[in-house]
Design a protein around this motif. Structure first.
Motif, mmCIF file in Angstrom:
data_model
loop_
_atom_site.group_PDB
_atom_site.id
_atom_site.type_symbol
_atom_site.label_atom_id
_atom_site.label_comp_id
_atom_site.label_asym_id
_atom_site.label_seq_id
_atom_site.Cartn_x
_atom_site.Cartn_y
_atom_site.Cartn_z
ATOM 1 N N ASP A 285 40.935 45.630 57.133
ATOM 2 C CA ASP A 285 41.369 46.892 57.745
ATOM 3 C C ASP A 285 41.379 48.061 56.769
ATOM 4 O OD1 ASP A 285 41.675 45.467 60.016
ATOM 5 O OD2 ASP A 285 43.876 45.488 60.023
ATOM 6 N N LEU A 286 41.546 47.740 55.482
ATOM 7 C CA LEU A 286 41.829 48.809 54.525
ATOM 8 C C LEU A 286 40.650 49.167 53.616
ATOM 9 C CD1 LEU A 286 44.380 50.413 54.154
ATOM 10 C CD2 LEU A 286 45.231 48.649 52.609
ATOM 11 N N ALA A 287 39.877 48.160 53.217
ATOM 12 C CA ALA A 287 38.931 48.378 52.116
ATOM 13 C C ALA A 287 37.639 49.042 52.573
ATOM 14 C CB ALA A 287 38.610 47.042 51.449
ATOM 15 N N ASP A 288 37.195 50.072 51.844
ATOM 16 C CA ASP A 288 35.856 50.613 52.033
ATOM 17 C C ASP A 288 34.835 49.679 51.399
ATOM 18 O OD1 ASP A 288 36.782 53.043 53.176
ATOM 19 O OD2 ASP A 288 37.347 53.730 51.169
ATOM 20 N N ARG A 289 35.273 48.997 50.330
ATOM 21 C CA ARG A 289 34.371 48.140 49.560
ATOM 22 C C ARG A 289 35.222 47.040 48.945
ATOM 23 N NH1 ARG A 289 31.985 49.176 44.269
ATOM 24 N NH2 ARG A 289 33.325 51.001 44.187
ATOM 25 N N VAL A 290 34.612 45.872 48.746
ATOM 26 C CA VAL A 290 35.346 44.716 48.233
ATOM 27 C C VAL A 290 34.628 44.159 47.005
ATOM 28 C CG1 VAL A 290 36.219 42.402 48.765
ATOM 29 C CG2 VAL A 290 36.108 44.135 50.584
ATOM 30 N N ILE A 291 35.411 43.872 45.962
ATOM 31 C CA ILE A 291 34.882 43.166 44.789
ATOM 32 C C ILE A 291 35.483 41.770 44.808
ATOM 33 C CG2 ILE A 291 35.063 42.995 42.270
ATOM 34 C CD1 ILE A 291 34.755 45.979 42.117
ATOM 35 N N VAL A 292 34.649 40.750 44.727
ATOM 36 C CA VAL A 292 35.145 39.372 44.686
ATOM 37 C C VAL A 292 35.037 38.872 43.259
ATOM 38 C CG1 VAL A 292 34.985 37.071 45.680
ATOM 39 C CG2 VAL A 292 34.193 39.049 46.997
ATOM 40 N N MET A 293 36.168 38.417 42.710
ATOM 41 C CA MET A 293 36.160 37.851 41.354
ATOM 42 C C MET A 293 36.300 36.343 41.424
ATOM 43 S SD MET A 293 38.379 40.389 38.946
ATOM 44 C CE MET A 293 37.984 39.445 37.463
ATOM 45 N N ASP A 294 35.678 35.674 40.469
ATOM 46 C CA ASP A 294 35.833 34.230 40.309
ATOM 47 C C ASP A 294 35.614 33.912 38.840
ATOM 48 O OD1 ASP A 294 36.184 31.549 41.100
ATOM 49 O OD2 ASP A 294 34.017 31.253 41.189
ATOM 50 N N GLN A 295 36.548 33.158 38.280
ATOM 51 C CA GLN A 295 36.459 32.763 36.872
ATOM 52 C C GLN A 295 36.161 33.944 35.952
ATOM 53 O OE1 GLN A 295 34.183 29.139 36.299
ATOM 54 N NE2 GLN A 295 34.680 28.463 38.349
ATOM 55 N N GLY A 296 36.885 35.048 36.189
ATOM 56 C CA GLY A 296 36.810 36.195 35.290
ATOM 57 C C GLY A 296 35.636 37.122 35.521
ATOM 58 N N GLN A 297 34.724 36.733 36.422
ATOM 59 C CA GLN A 297 33.530 37.545 36.630
ATOM 60 C C GLN A 297 33.445 38.081 38.054
ATOM 61 O OE1 GLN A 297 30.731 34.461 35.217
ATOM 62 N NE2 GLN A 297 30.209 35.914 33.603
#
Ligand code: ATP
Ligand code: MG
Length: 245
Positions: free
Chosen positions: A204-216
């Motif tokens: 509902d909120l994000a214009d864009r999403v960054i997905v992190m996994d294991q620091g990256q």
């Protein structure tokens, strides 16, 4: 347009653990950016690198055109970086209005008490706390407490607000109210970067999403794209989220 914030290959090592590794991204003016990912992915560490609580092991950070990599939390705050939660805990015995006044006084050096008090009233109005202004901070409900955190962060007049799981513990209806509050913050011209595990809130909120996994950074893009990305499904979501409404 110059980004509000730009991270270039930020890394943070704790002893033998690479908590954040080579993370680069930027936040545009007026943008709401979500950072998601499994427990231990490095989200909070990244936020601590942005706010200045941690020094990066490598990489650089810019606020506007300014290289702030070695600037303190306070210095970054003065340049427009606001953080709800963890700037300073609310003073429990002080009233809600007094707590926000303190934020206004110290967020902008040279602010006069009279002006800080007036600004605090305006912020209490904006964050829906006006009816609770004279309550002691420790008498607030969890939702009101979140509102107070946002009001105190806004009192420092940020260009970018950092939020770490501020929806945690809220009931769904309360989370919707908090979503509306964050939207109104953005509509007032403040960019927002938030960490969140509640996926409907992210959607509902994000214009864009960054997905992190294991620091990256594992994936980056609109909500509907990243949540369909097979790597994101396998590292974090477990199942695709098409059925979520
Ligand atoms: N101060 C610290 N000292 C040592 N290790 C740390 C420190 N802070 C975090 N870590 C480690 O760094 C990794 C990333 O932690 P971080 O708290 O950034 O994850 P997160 O994505 O915020 O997770 P969560 O979703 O559970 O909040 C974890 O392995 C964690 O144990
Ligand atoms: Mg965290």
């Amino acid at each position: 347009m110059t980004p509000v914030l730009r991270a270039e290959q930020l890394s943070k090592r704790f002893g033998g653990l690479q908590a954040v590794q080579g993370v680069s991204f930027s936040v545009a003016p007026g943008e709401i950016l979500a950072v998601i990912g499994p427990n231990g992915a490095g989200k909070t560490t990244l936020l601590n690198l942005l706010s200045g609580l941690y020094r990066p092991s490598a990489g650089r950070l810019f606020l506007g055109d300014r290289d702030v990599t070695s600037l303190s939390v306070e210095g970054r705050c003065r340049l427009g970086l606001g953080r709800a939660f963890q700037i300073v805990r609310p003073f429990p015995e002080m009233t809600v209005h007094e707590n926000v006044t303190v934020g206004a006084l110290f967020g902008t050096p040279g602010t006069r008490l009279h002006d800080a008090r007036a600004q605090a009233w305006t912020l209490l109005e904006r964050t829906g706390l006006i009816a609770h202004a004279e309550k002691a901070a420790h008498d607030l409900t969890l939702l009101q407490d979140k509102r107070l955190e946002v009001a105190r962060a806004l009192a420092t007049r940020p260009r970018l607000l950092l939020l770490d799981e501020v929806m945690a513990g809220l009931r769904p209806t309360e989370a919707q109210e908090a979503v509306a509050l964050v939207r109104s913050v953005r509509d007032s011209g403040v960019s927002v970067l938030f960490i969140e595990h509640i996926m409907p809130v992210v959607r509902d909120l994000a214009d864009r999403v960054i997905v992190m996994d294991q620091g990256q950074v594992l994936a980056e893009g609109p909500y509907h794209d990243v949540t369909q990305d097979p790597r994101v499904v396998s590292a974090y979501l477990g199942t695709p989220l098409t059925e979520v409404t």
